[in-house]
Scaffold this motif. Structure first.
Motif, PDB file in Angstrom:
ATOM      1  N   TRP A 238       0.873  -1.167   0.000  1.00 57.85           N
ATOM      2  CA  TRP A 238       0.000   0.000   0.000  1.00 57.85           C
ATOM      3  C   TRP A 238       0.909   1.215   0.000  1.00 57.85           C
ATOM      4  CZ3 TRP A 238      -5.425   0.522   2.320  1.00 57.85           C
ATOM      5  CH2 TRP A 238      -6.218  -0.576   1.963  1.00 57.85           C
ATOM      6  N   MET A 239       0.897   1.961  -1.098  1.00 56.01           N
ATOM      7  CA  MET A 239       1.804   3.089  -1.300  1.00 56.01           C
ATOM      8  C   MET A 239       1.023   4.393  -1.105  1.00 56.01           C
ATOM      9  SD  MET A 239       4.513   1.365  -1.860  1.00 56.01           S
ATOM     10  CE  MET A 239       5.684   2.641  -2.303  1.00 56.01           C
ATOM     11  N   PRO A 240       1.347   5.157  -0.053  1.00 57.91           N
ATOM     12  CA  PRO A 240       0.508   6.301   0.316  1.00 57.91           C
ATOM     13  C   PRO A 240       0.999   7.634  -0.238  1.00 57.91           C
ATOM     14  CG  PRO A 240       2.061   5.866   2.074  1.00 57.91           C
ATOM     15  CD  PRO A 240       2.364   4.872   0.969  1.00 57.91           C
ATOM     16  N   ALA A 241       0.078   8.583  -0.256  1.00 56.52           N
ATOM     17  CA  ALA A 241       0.409  10.000  -0.390  1.00 56.52           C
ATOM     18  C   ALA A 241      -0.133  10.687   0.855  1.00 56.52           C
ATOM     19  CB  ALA A 241      -0.216  10.605  -1.645  1.00 56.52           C
ATOM     20  N   ALA A 242       0.621  11.627   1.406  1.00 47.71           N
ATOM     21  CA  ALA A 242       0.194  12.317   2.625  1.00 47.71           C
ATOM     22  C   ALA A 242      -0.856  13.368   2.288  1.00 47.71           C
ATOM     23  CB  ALA A 242       1.393  12.975   3.311  1.00 47.71           C
ATOM     24  N   GLY A 243      -2.006  13.303   2.983  1.00 46.41           N
ATOM     25  CA  GLY A 243      -3.058  14.292   2.825  1.00 46.41           C
ATOM     26  C   GLY A 243      -3.059  15.297   3.953  1.00 46.41           C
ATOM     27  N   ASN A 244      -3.979  16.246   3.885  1.00 44.09           N
ATOM     28  CA  ASN A 244      -4.029  17.283   4.917  1.00 44.09           C
ATOM     29  C   ASN A 244      -4.358  16.709   6.293  1.00 44.09           C
ATOM     30  OD1 ASN A 244      -6.605  17.152   3.235  1.00 44.09           O
ATOM     31  ND2 ASN A 244      -7.404  18.158   5.078  1.00 44.09           N
ATOM     32  N   HIS A 245      -5.076  15.582   6.346  1.00 42.66           N
ATOM     33  CA  HIS A 245      -5.406  14.993   7.647  1.00 42.66           C
ATOM     34  C   HIS A 245      -4.285  14.103   8.190  1.00 42.66           C
ATOM     35  CE1 HIS A 245      -9.387  16.545   8.423  1.00 42.66           C
ATOM     36  NE2 HIS A 245      -9.671  16.388   7.145  1.00 42.66           N
ATOM     37  N   GLU A 246      -3.188  13.979   7.475  1.00 42.64           N
ATOM     38  CA  GLU A 246      -1.990  13.367   8.053  1.00 42.64           C
ATOM     39  C   GLU A 246      -1.166  14.407   8.820  1.00 42.64           C
ATOM     40  OE1 GLU A 246      -3.852  10.733   6.663  1.00 42.64           O
ATOM     41  OE2 GLU A 246      -3.060  11.583   4.805  1.00 42.64           O
ATOM     42  N   ASN A 247      -1.555  15.669   8.737  1.00 45.34           N
ATOM     43  CA  ASN A 247      -0.871  16.745   9.452  1.00 45.34           C
ATOM     44  C   ASN A 247      -1.418  16.806  10.880  1.00 45.34           C
ATOM     45  OD1 ASN A 247      -0.850  19.735  10.426  1.00 45.34           O
ATOM     46  ND2 ASN A 247       0.712  19.683   8.824  1.00 45.34           N
ATOM     47  N   GLU A 248      -0.611  16.366  11.844  1.00 46.74           N
ATOM     48  CA  GLU A 248      -1.036  16.228  13.238  1.00 46.74           C
ATOM     49  C   GLU A 248      -0.246  17.198  14.113  1.00 46.74           C
ATOM     50  OE1 GLU A 248      -1.758  11.415  12.645  1.00 46.74           O
ATOM     51  OE2 GLU A 248      -0.445  12.128  14.236  1.00 46.74           O
ATOM     52  N   LEU A 249      -0.939  18.045  14.796  1.00 44.33           N
ATOM     53  CA  LEU A 249      -0.301  19.089  15.583  1.00 44.33           C
ATOM     54  C   LEU A 249       0.686  18.497  16.585  1.00 44.33           C
ATOM     55  CD1 LEU A 249      -0.353  22.174  15.981  1.00 44.33           C
ATOM     56  CD2 LEU A 249      -1.987  21.803  17.844  1.00 44.33           C
ATOM     57  N   GLY A 250       1.929  18.976  16.545  1.00 48.23           N
ATOM     58  CA  GLY A 250       2.949  18.571  17.497  1.00 48.23           C
ATOM     59  C   GLY A 250       3.737  17.338  17.118  1.00 48.23           C
ATOM     60  N   ASN A 251       3.305  16.624  16.096  1.00 45.48           N
ATOM     61  CA  ASN A 251       4.006  15.403  15.701  1.00 45.48           C
ATOM     62  C   ASN A 251       5.009  15.712  14.589  1.00 45.48           C
ATOM     63  OD1 ASN A 251       2.652  13.938  17.569  1.00 45.48           O
ATOM     64  ND2 ASN A 251       1.348  12.811  16.149  1.00 45.48           N
ATOM     65  N   GLY A 252       6.213  16.064  14.996  1.00 51.50           N
ATOM     66  CA  GLY A 252       7.254  16.418  14.044  1.00 51.50           C
ATOM     67  C   GLY A 252       7.235  17.905  13.742  1.00 51.50           C
ATOM     68  N   TYR A 298      -3.320  26.371  -1.304  1.00 53.81           N
ATOM     69  CA  TYR A 298      -3.744  27.523  -0.510  1.00 53.81           C
ATOM     70  C   TYR A 298      -4.608  27.105   0.672  1.00 53.81           C
ATOM     71  CZ  TYR A 298      -2.036  30.818  -4.025  1.00 53.81           C
ATOM     72  OH  TYR A 298      -1.229  31.551  -4.849  1.00 53.81           O
ATOM     73  N   GLN A 299      -5.400  26.079   0.507  1.00 49.93           N
ATOM     74  CA  GLN A 299      -6.368  25.707   1.540  1.00 49.93           C
ATOM     75  C   GLN A 299      -5.687  25.390   2.870  1.00 49.93           C
ATOM     76  OE1 GLN A 299      -8.702  22.152   0.757  1.00 49.93           O
ATOM     77  NE2 GLN A 299     -10.422  22.946   1.938  1.00 49.93           N
ATOM     78  N   ASP A 300      -6.264  25.871   3.944  1.00 46.37           N
ATOM     79  CA  ASP A 300      -5.779  25.612   5.297  1.00 46.37           C
ATOM     80  C   ASP A 300      -6.568  24.414   5.819  1.00 46.37           C
ATOM     81  OD1 ASP A 300      -4.859  25.662   7.885  1.00 46.37           O
ATOM     82  OD2 ASP A 300      -5.468  27.723   8.309  1.00 46.37           O
ATOM     83  N   GLY A 301      -6.052  23.201   5.568  1.00 43.72           N
ATOM     84  CA  GLY A 301      -6.847  22.010   5.823  1.00 43.72           C
ATOM     85  C   GLY A 301      -6.304  21.059   6.862  1.00 43.72           C
ATOM     86  N   GLY A 302      -5.096  21.288   7.360  1.00 47.35           N
ATOM     87  CA  GLY A 302      -4.518  20.381   8.345  1.00 47.35           C
ATOM     88  C   GLY A 302      -4.558  20.978   9.739  1.00 47.35           C
ATOM     89  N   ASN A 303      -3.826  20.371  10.651  1.00 51.20           N
ATOM     90  CA  ASN A 303      -3.746  20.919  12.007  1.00 51.20           C
ATOM     91  C   ASN A 303      -2.889  22.179  12.063  1.00 51.20           C
ATOM     92  OD1 ASN A 303      -3.840  17.933  14.122  1.00 51.20           O
ATOM     93  ND2 ASN A 303      -5.480  19.132  13.217  1.00 51.20           N
ATOM     94  N   SER A 304      -2.032  22.366  11.070  1.00 50.40           N
ATOM     95  CA  SER A 304      -1.213  23.576  11.008  1.00 50.40           C
ATOM     96  C   SER A 304      -1.054  23.964   9.539  1.00 50.40           C
ATOM     97  CB  SER A 304       0.154  23.349  11.661  1.00 50.40           C
ATOM     98  OG  SER A 304       0.832  22.257  11.061  1.00 50.40           O
ATOM     99  N   TYR A 305      -0.846  25.252   9.296  1.00 46.66           N
ATOM    100  CA  TYR A 305      -0.747  25.754   7.923  1.00 46.66           C
ATOM    101  C   TYR A 305       0.711  25.702   7.495  1.00 46.66           C
ATOM    102  CZ  TYR A 305      -2.071  28.596   3.860  1.00 46.66           C
ATOM    103  OH  TYR A 305      -2.335  29.041   2.587  1.00 46.66           O
TER     104      TYR A 305
END
Length: 523
Positions: A238-252, A298-305
């Motif tokens: 399973w080969m992934p692409a990172a989406g906006n919901h893979e952006n987790e506040l404080g993790n990295g 442009y969209q602000d869709g994750g936990n951080s911009y």
């Protein structure tokens, strides 16, 4: 090593359904035993079991595969036992352990990656993932062909989990109930069953894997996602692409630390902060390039911009990859997998993003990318082949053909939105009539909710080809036919399947053929 447990292909498949608690049928080398023995090795007290086994290809999918699994604590001697189909295990490959600490739970997670190198192309292997004190978990995989050969791959995005991760007490009640808190639904299990009906060589996950960033317990949500998908992902990468919901506040440093730890994808030769966020691999005559759109959207869709986080490094990587792919006479097809979209005809949802149209679409055009698969919008649709852009505020893509059954991708790129992997918020009921698009052309100042509101500009959608209004969930399958004559045609037959029910019943909804000349013709 004569004391290494070994296993036949028959034994691996026979035990594959047993799960972590089941016994595994193993054979010893001939000098040690004359027949099969049942190796039932209960876990030692306090030793976690092998959990969430999943596969990834290396940069050369014909010769390198990574076997990965997860534990909640450190373990001793994580390793993979490996052997070709029908043969005993002849290799024991140590796993590298990486960790991250979830910033919300303050809990460390351990992920073990065993990189299997020098494999034979187009060959089936059996393996077992194991660490000290626990029962091996078996699996199998087939390496990609080296050079032109037929195979099938699949794709969807926006899955979530079918599990419950949050307790609430309904109004008027004193009894708490469990609910799903990651935009998941039972369909997130059904689509996996559907993938296994096709049994592809590999599967592309077009971002927003499990929505852990909005879940009550991010670690549990990732765990649930791997439990649900391991029944497929331990038999095919399973080969992934990172989406906006893979952006987790404080993790990295930029929020992708969990995603970057769970997957060991091909190197992008960047810095540690961007490891695994973009990469490429070759399977047969197909070059797949995985991108992370949050760098340009442009969209602000994750936990951080994080727009612009790579400082242009990802765009430079993309151009290098496209240049090399189009110079390689063994590569016919270039496929890009990413999350956010260039096209969408859904109203009151995310919309298309001008940032991708500005930064990457001109490169797709210049180097003749054949196919782009995305998620983000929770429905299925595809574009006509597009090449070039109108000189307007939204940079509207220009269609170069209108044939719905056969598309010459040497003339233009087909974009597919495949966002029905299982989310509980489908968007197939929100299509504009007639087809139109809302394009995010910028963002406003940060509001009370801490987010930058999108600025939308409407456009007509001359690029719109097919939309599935009837079905919320499904995936696409791509059958590569390399052709037989140097310089002659090669084809990719694409079928979009709607999925319904716990048994993964498949309904073909859209079928078309991509064609282009092979790159090995005389010049």
């Amino acid at each position: 090593m004569t004391d290494t447990p070994t296993v036949s292909r028959r034994a691996v498949l026979g035990a594959a359904g047993a799960g972590a608690a089941g016994a595994t049928l193993l054979t010893r080398p001939a000098a040690a035993a004359t027949g099969p023995t049942l190796w039932s090795q209960p876990a030692h007290a306090g030793v976690p079991e092998v959990h969430g086994v999943h596969l990834q290809f290396g940069a050369d999918a014909a010769r390198e595969v990574v076997v990965s699994w997860i534990t909640p604590q450190s373990v001793a001697r994580p390793r993979v036992l490996l052997g070709p189909a029908g043969e005993e295990f002849g290799r024991s490959v140590p796993a590298e352990t990486v960790t991250y600490t979830d910033a919300a739970a303050r809990t460390e997670v351990f992920i073990h990656h065993a990189r299997l190198r020098n494999l034979r192309p187009d060959t089936e292997y059996g393996y077992a993932a194991v660490h000290e004190g626990t029962t091996p978990i078996p699996g199998s995989f087939r390496t990609a062909p080296a050079g032109r050969a037929p195979f099938v791959f699949t794709s969807f995005g926006d899955q979530g989990t079918p599990t419950m991760g949050k307790q609430i007490t309904p109004a008027g009640s004193t009894s708490p109930i469990w609910v799903n808190d990651n935009l998941g639904s039972p369909a997130g299990a059904d689509t996996v069953t559907g993938i296994e009906r096709i049994a592809p060589l590999f599967h592309l996950v077009n971002g927003d894997l499990c929505y852990a960033n909005i879940a009550t317990d991010r670690i549990r949500t990732w765990s649930d996602w791997f439990i649900n998908n391991s029944r497929s992902a331990r038999f095919r990468p399973w080969m992934p692409a990172a989406g906006n919901h893979e952006n987790e506040l404080g993790n990295g440093p930029i929020g992708y630390g969990a995603y970057q730890s769970y997957f060991s994808v091909p190197a992008n030769h960047g810095d540690a902060e961007t490891r695994g966020l973009w990469y490429a691999f070759t399977a047969g005559s197909v070059r797949v390039i995985s991108l992370n759109n949050d760098d340009v959207c442009y969209q602000d869709g994750g936990n951080s911009y994080v727009r612009g986080y790579s400082g242009g490094a990802q765009k430079r990587f993309l151009e290098r990859e496209l240049t090399a792919a189009r110079a390689d006479r063994g590569i016919d097809w270039v496929v890009v997998v990413m999350h956010q979209v260039v096209v969408s005809t859904a109203n009151n949802f995310n919309g298309a993003d001008r940032g991708i149209r500005e930064e990457w679409v001109p490169l797709f055009d210049r180097y003749g990318v054949d196919l782009v698969v995305c998620g983000h919008e929770h429905h299925y649709e595809r574009s006509h082949p597009i090449r070039g852009q109108q000189s307007n505020d939204t940079l509207t893509p220009i269609p170069v053909g209108t044939d719905l059954s056969t598309v010459d991708t040497s003339k233009g790129t087909v974009h597919m939105v495949i966002g029905g992997g299982g989310t509980s918020a489908p968007s197939n009921g929100l299509f504009f009539e007639p087809a139109a698009c809302r394009v995010i052309t910028g963002v406003g100042p940060v509001g009370p909710n801490g987010k930058r509101p999108p600025i939308y500009v409407p456009e007509s959608a001359p690029w719109s080809a097919i939309r599935d209004k009837e079905h919320s969930y499904g995936f696409a399958a791509f059958a590569v036919d390399p052709g037989t004559r140097p310089g002659g045609p090669t084809m990719m037959t694409v079928t979009y399947y709607a999925v319904s029910g716990p048994f993964g019943a498949l309904t073909p909804v859209d079928r078309f053929t991509l064609v282009r000349p092979r790159r090995d013709g005389h010049r």
